[in-house]
Design an enzyme around this catalytic site. Sequence first.
Site, PDB file in Angstrom:
ATOM      1  N   TYR A 211       0.856  -1.201   0.000  1.00  0.00           N
ATOM      2  CA  TYR A 211       0.000   0.000   0.000  1.00  0.00           C
ATOM      3  C   TYR A 211       0.885   1.241   0.000  1.00  0.00           C
ATOM      4  O   TYR A 211       1.855   1.325   0.768  1.00  0.00           O
ATOM      5  CB  TYR A 211      -0.921  -0.005   1.234  1.00  0.00           C
ATOM      6  N   SER A 212       0.535   2.203  -0.865  1.00  0.00           N
ATOM      7  CA  SER A 212       1.287   3.466  -0.916  1.00  0.00           C
ATOM      8  C   SER A 212       1.052   4.226   0.384  1.00  0.00           C
ATOM      9  O   SER A 212      -0.094   4.316   0.851  1.00  0.00           O
ATOM     10  CB  SER A 212       0.796   4.354  -2.059  1.00  0.00           C
ATOM     11  N   CYS A 393      -0.180   7.492 -10.721  1.00  0.00           N
ATOM     12  CA  CYS A 393      -0.435   6.493  -9.678  1.00  0.00           C
ATOM     13  C   CYS A 393      -1.917   6.127  -9.654  1.00  0.00           C
ATOM     14  O   CYS A 393      -2.780   6.993  -9.725  1.00  0.00           O
ATOM     15  CB  CYS A 393      -0.004   7.023  -8.314  1.00  0.00           C
ATOM     16  N   GLU A 433       3.452   4.320 -10.891  1.00  0.00           N
ATOM     17  CA  GLU A 433       3.125   3.211  -9.984  1.00  0.00           C
ATOM     18  C   GLU A 433       1.639   2.903 -10.148  1.00  0.00           C
ATOM     19  O   GLU A 433       0.784   3.648  -9.666  1.00  0.00           O
ATOM     20  CB  GLU A 433       3.425   3.600  -8.534  1.00  0.00           C
ATOM     21  N   TYR A 435      -1.481  -0.251 -10.210  1.00  0.00           N
ATOM     22  CA  TYR A 435      -1.749  -1.586  -9.662  1.00  0.00           C
ATOM     23  C   TYR A 435      -3.175  -2.020  -9.939  1.00  0.00           C
ATOM     24  O   TYR A 435      -3.974  -1.219 -10.375  1.00  0.00           O
ATOM     25  CB  TYR A 435      -1.454  -1.597  -8.161  1.00  0.00           C
TER      26      TYR A 435
HETATM   27  C1  LIG Z   1       2.977  -0.563  -5.233  1.00  0.00           C
HETATM   28  C2  LIG Z   1       1.516  -0.794  -4.874  1.00  0.00           C
HETATM   29  C3  LIG Z   1       0.847   0.165  -4.160  1.00  0.00           C
HETATM   30  C4  LIG Z   1      -0.496  -0.042  -3.840  1.00  0.00           C
HETATM   31  N1  LIG Z   1      -1.145   0.940  -3.146  1.00  0.00           N
HETATM   32  C5  LIG Z   1      -2.439   0.771  -2.826  1.00  0.00           C
HETATM   33  C6  LIG Z   1      -3.128   1.797  -2.108  1.00  0.00           C
HETATM   34  O1  LIG Z   1      -2.572   2.850  -1.763  1.00  0.00           O
HETATM   35  N2  LIG Z   1      -4.431   1.590  -1.807  1.00  0.00           N
HETATM   36  C7  LIG Z   1      -5.092   0.431  -2.171  1.00  0.00           C
HETATM   37  O2  LIG Z   1      -6.272   0.302  -1.858  1.00  0.00           O
HETATM   38  N3  LIG Z   1      -4.458  -0.548  -2.865  1.00  0.00           N
HETATM   39  C8  LIG Z   1      -3.155  -0.409  -3.178  1.00  0.00           C
HETATM   40  N4  LIG Z   1      -2.496  -1.411  -3.853  1.00  0.00           N
HETATM   41  C9  LIG Z   1      -3.218  -2.681  -4.136  1.00  0.00           C
HETATM   42  C10 LIG Z   1      -3.084  -3.639  -2.947  1.00  0.00           C
HETATM   43  O3  LIG Z   1      -1.731  -4.088  -2.844  1.00  0.00           O
HETATM   44  C11 LIG Z   1      -3.937  -4.906  -3.073  1.00  0.00           C
HETATM   45  O4  LIG Z   1      -3.648  -5.507  -4.299  1.00  0.00           O
HETATM   46  C12 LIG Z   1      -5.414  -4.658  -2.979  1.00  0.00           C
HETATM   47  O5  LIG Z   1      -5.755  -4.060  -1.734  1.00  0.00           O
HETATM   48  C13 LIG Z   1      -6.186  -5.988  -3.102  1.00  0.00           C
HETATM   49  O6  LIG Z   1      -5.716  -6.864  -2.130  1.00  0.00           O
HETATM   50  P1  LIG Z   1      -6.729  -7.845  -1.394  1.00  0.00           P
HETATM   51  O7  LIG Z   1      -5.952  -8.718  -0.455  1.00  0.00           O
HETATM   52  O8  LIG Z   1      -7.860  -7.074  -0.809  1.00  0.00           O
HETATM   53  O9  LIG Z   1      -7.312  -8.701  -2.589  1.00  0.00           O
HETATM   54  P2  LIG Z   1      -7.034 -10.266  -2.841  1.00  0.00           P
HETATM   55  O10 LIG Z   1      -7.815 -11.069  -1.909  1.00  0.00           O
HETATM   56  O11 LIG Z   1      -5.567 -10.479  -2.901  1.00  0.00           O
HETATM   57  O12 LIG Z   1      -7.668 -10.389  -4.258  1.00  0.00           O
HETATM   58  C14 LIG Z   1      -7.004  -9.849  -5.367  1.00  0.00           C
HETATM   59  C15 LIG Z   1      -7.258 -10.809  -6.502  1.00  0.00           C
HETATM   60  O13 LIG Z   1      -8.628 -10.794  -6.838  1.00  0.00           O
HETATM   61  C16 LIG Z   1      -8.786 -11.007  -8.203  1.00  0.00           C
HETATM   62  N5  LIG Z   1      -9.573  -9.910  -8.762  1.00  0.00           N
HETATM   63  C17 LIG Z   1      -9.491  -8.616  -8.433  1.00  0.00           C
HETATM   64  N6  LIG Z   1     -10.389  -7.884  -9.134  1.00  0.00           N
HETATM   65  C18 LIG Z   1     -11.044  -8.767  -9.914  1.00  0.00           C
HETATM   66  C19 LIG Z   1     -12.078  -8.649 -10.885  1.00  0.00           C
HETATM   67  N7  LIG Z   1     -12.623  -7.447 -11.150  1.00  0.00           N
HETATM   68  N8  LIG Z   1     -12.494  -9.756 -11.520  1.00  0.00           N
HETATM   69  C20 LIG Z   1     -11.948 -10.976 -11.252  1.00  0.00           C
HETATM   70  N9  LIG Z   1     -10.966 -11.148 -10.347  1.00  0.00           N
HETATM   71  C21 LIG Z   1     -10.523 -10.064  -9.690  1.00  0.00           C
HETATM   72  C22 LIG Z   1      -7.395 -11.052  -8.821  1.00  0.00           C
HETATM   73  O14 LIG Z   1      -7.037 -12.394  -8.945  1.00  0.00           O
HETATM   74  C23 LIG Z   1      -6.557 -10.386  -7.769  1.00  0.00           C
HETATM   75  O15 LIG Z   1      -5.229 -10.838  -7.783  1.00  0.00           O
HETATM   76  C24 LIG Z   1      -1.161  -1.230  -4.208  1.00  0.00           C
HETATM   77  C25 LIG Z   1      -0.462  -2.184  -4.940  1.00  0.00           C
HETATM   78  C26 LIG Z   1       0.844  -1.978  -5.268  1.00  0.00           C
HETATM   79  C27 LIG Z   1       1.573  -3.027  -6.059  1.00  0.00           C
END
Ligand SMILES: Cc1cc2nc3c(=O)[nH]c(=O)nc-3n(C[C@H](O)[C@H](O)[C@H](O)COP(=O)(O)OP(=O)(O)OC[C@H]3O[C@@H](n4cnc5c(N)ncnc54)[C@H](O)[C@@H]3O)c2cc1C
Length: 435
Positions: A211-212, A393, A433, A435
Amino acid sequence: MYNSSAADGAANTEAGSRVFVYEVEGMRQNEETDNMTPAIRNSGSIFIRVPYSRMNQEMQRIARMGGKIVNIHLQDVNQSNGHLTSSESKAHDRSDSSTVIAKGEQNNSSKSAKNELPPQKSEKEGKPMTQAKPKADKHKDVPVNIYRPNAPYIGQCISNEELVGEGGIGTVRHLIFDISGGDLRYLEGQSIGIIPPGTDKNGKPEKLRLYSIASTRHGDRVDDKTVSLCVRQLEYKHPETGETIYGVCSTHLCNLEVGTDVKITGPVGKEMLLPEDTNANVIMFATGTGIAPFRAYLWRMFKKAEQEANPDYKFNGLAWLVFGIPTTPNILYKEELEEIQEQYPDNFRLTYAISREQKNPEGGRMYIQDRVAEHAQELWKLFQKENTHGYICGLKGMEGGIDEALTAAAAADGVNWIEYQKEMKKAGRWHVETY
Ligand SMILES: Cc1cc2nc3c(=O)[nH]c(=O)nc-3n(C[C@H](O)[C@H](O)[C@H](O)COP(=O)(O)OP(=O)(O)OC[C@H]3O[C@@H](n4cnc5c(N)ncnc54)[C@H](O)[C@@H]3O)c2cc1C
């Protein structure tokens, strides 16, 4: 200090009479393309001649038809000493419109257009388009990986507030964590990892999500004891079952009770750091939670308590935020942003693209790329300055629209934006950046 009239006043009158050739791939056959002569083919490139005055509209039209612009050349307007071939003169007769050129015809005209392109500044002056200086390792003192996944920092959540106003879409929370008990230090533009509790579908411990960081290095309370995040709860419909799925880590964070401990890793990232030059122009393109690092920048630049905490840092350039969100209640940190704009109108510009409320010139939804197209001349002028940095971003895929909009403006000066952008990146002036 930024002088907007200087940037505005440079309308390129010579460019106004020029005609450009767009090479386009992937145009779909539909009612609109069916009316083009010759007809659109299903595969391969087509070439569209576009007067300068219609470059932005034409780009948007091509995007609507599913096309992707892969190249832009300046048309050879001086061909035959100003006497155009019959197909060309047709295009010029209708100088407010665009013409599709058959592939064979283009092969010649493209070649001649290329040959007759005015040399870019770089060729004329024998130096690159931007002054890409080799990057000295100026980031060597940037803190990274102080806490690793096998020994994370345990930080307590001390605040968790909703950022989306009533009537807005989804859930986005601003979270503050106490980090006073350890050695977690970070800079604006870096990220931290969060390890959610539990196991994944394979029974393995959940992996970290990045997360940023949304706060400055001093934290929201400017006491060096906190780090803040801006987290959107991931929610989507399962493509096969239609079931609503919530993301693991984002849901964990959005529902986190104040007082709960969280496993934190990092910090990581050197891509999104602010330039050290306090006179730099900082152009920021954000969608949704992509605002997080930019909030940190803007606080560092403009918040009074920050200025007091950083007597050696006085921002004097232009910070321009182009922020894409679906509705007004989705404007994250709206009050903070508008307060800064009110207090620093000469140094901070705020441009919203509110997709479901505002209309682009074609009557469609207003996306970030439409705003970039609207201000493309001015942005391009700014990007030509050596002390201007571009930051993107947020949503993956937002770069394409921004590139298309800037491609037209750069092409009017005979510059290939994508090449120019590569030079900016080499010089450490283009930062992405998504994601
Ligand atoms: C450098 C960087 C900075 C980031 N900064 C932020 C930030 O500031 N704020 C923020 O909220 N997030 C940010 N993210 C994203 C964050 O890291 C997570 O990826 C996000 O919160 C989702 O994680 P999760 O565990 O909730 O979802 P998970 O349970 O890990 O589920 C994600 C998975 O769900 C599936 N999926 C997602 N959308 C769909 C769809 N529409 N249809 C089908 N499948 C889908 C994909 O397989 C995906 O990999 C950032 C990511 C990076 C790489």
